[in-house]
Enzyme design. Structure first.
Site, short mmCIF file in Angstrom:
data_model
loop_
_atom_site.label_atom_id
_atom_site.label_comp_id
_atom_site.label_asym_id
_atom_site.label_seq_id
_atom_site.Cartn_x
_atom_site.Cartn_y
_atom_site.Cartn_z
N GLU A 12 30.41 1.21 -32.60
CA GLU A 12 31.52 2.02 -32.05
C GLU A 12 32.12 3.14 -32.64
OE1 GLU A 12 33.71 -1.75 -29.56
OE2 GLU A 12 34.37 -1.30 -31.39
N MET A 183 39.08 -7.77 -27.59
CA MET A 183 39.78 -8.97 -28.67
C MET A 183 40.67 -8.18 -29.70
SD MET A 183 36.07 -11.01 -28.76
CE MET A 183 36.63 -12.04 -29.68
N GLU A 184 41.15 -6.92 -29.40
CA GLU A 184 41.91 -6.53 -30.42
C GLU A 184 43.19 -5.60 -29.99
OE1 GLU A 184 38.54 -5.52 -30.12
OE2 GLU A 184 37.74 -6.95 -31.56
N ASP A 207 30.24 -4.47 -20.28
CA ASP A 207 29.80 -5.72 -19.45
C ASP A 207 30.91 -6.23 -18.43
OD1 ASP A 207 31.32 -7.99 -20.93
OD2 ASP A 207 30.82 -6.70 -22.68
#
Ligand code: SAH
Length: 243
Positions: A12, A183-184, A207
């Site tokens: 990323e 997730m962050e 996704d």
């Protein structure tokens, strides 16, 4: 005013480091921090690694040690909202921790002693990020949509359509209409809330958080994520004043 650009994964962030002027690398708390300039702006780039605790540690170090005065998260996420497709972009309006549950002591999803479950991203930085994302889509020649709404963060890679459905339904019951799962983000939002610093987040959809998520995620992260991040950050920096 140093801008921190935070990502979870190397894919990323890759292109941003290549563009950094006068890059200076520091190892701290088991992470690499890259200070330098992008388009004349003082920036610090960091990789959080995966998950909420890792993200919170990194955000705290960015603020305490590297002088970050605003943080932008760029990364990928699983689309769970209707019409949120691979290749689209979601800019966070709010962020919530979908795995936080201290009920019955506190309502499900509420962060204990904060009196709130969602953290709202900084309105001005978010507006600039939205415009940057639209410009980036044009620059990249991508047909994807730019959404603005809720990001749900938790310590789970969601890779099952049923789990994604349940997660979205439970959040909806508490009044949260989640567009994407990652997730962050909500952890960084909470740290920035604590320090009173502006935060904004953007996620490209890698996704659909279903059974093929792990394959789609890997391909997208490797081939596309860094191009999106570069184009978005370049467009964002054009609209930020240098201070
Ligand atoms: N084993 C994987 C781990 C990826 S975790 C690997 O090859 O590295 C997925 C990362 O992308 C996290 O940082 C998360 O924020 C984001 N993400 C993308 N799709 C996601 C999904 N379906 N569920 C949760 N997080 C997702």
């Amino acid at each position: 005013m140093t801008l921190a650009i935070l990502s979870a994964l190397h894919d990323e962030q890759r292109g941003l480091i290549e563009q950094l002027y006068q890059p200076y690398r520091t190892l701290h708390a088991g992470r690499e921090f890259w200070q330098g300039q992008l388009q004349g702006h003082p920036v610090v780039l960091a990789l959080s690694k995966i998950g909420k605790v890792a993200a919170a540690t990194t955000a705290t170090a960015l603020i305490e040690k590297f002088g970050a005065r605003r943080i932008v998260f760029t990364g990928v996420a699983g689309g769970i909202g209707p019409g949120v497709q691979v290749g689209d972009i979601v800019v966070a309006h709010q962020l919530v921790q979908h795995d936080l549950d201290a009920s019955p002591l506190f309502p499900r999803f509420e962060v204990p002693f904060y009196g709130q479950s969602g953290f709202t991203a900084d309105p001005q930085l978010t507006e600039q990020l939205l415009q940057a994302c639209r410009a980036a889509m044009v620059a990249l020649g991508q047909p994807g949509k730019v959404h603005h709404g809720l990001l749900a963060s938790g310590d789970q890679f969601v890779s099952c359509a049923q789990a994604a459905h349940t997660l979205r339904r439970d959040l909806a019951l508490a009044g949260h209409d989640a567009l994407a799962v990652e997730m962050e983000g909500a952890a960084v939002a909470q740290v920035c809330h604590d320090y009173g610093l502006p935060f904004a987040a953007v996620r490209t959809i890698s996704d659909r958080a279903d059974a093929s998520a792990h394959v789609d995620f890997k391909v997208f992260a490797r081939d596309v994520a860094s191009r999106y991040a570069c184009a978005i950050v370049q467009a964002l920096l054009k609209s930020l004043s240098i201070q």
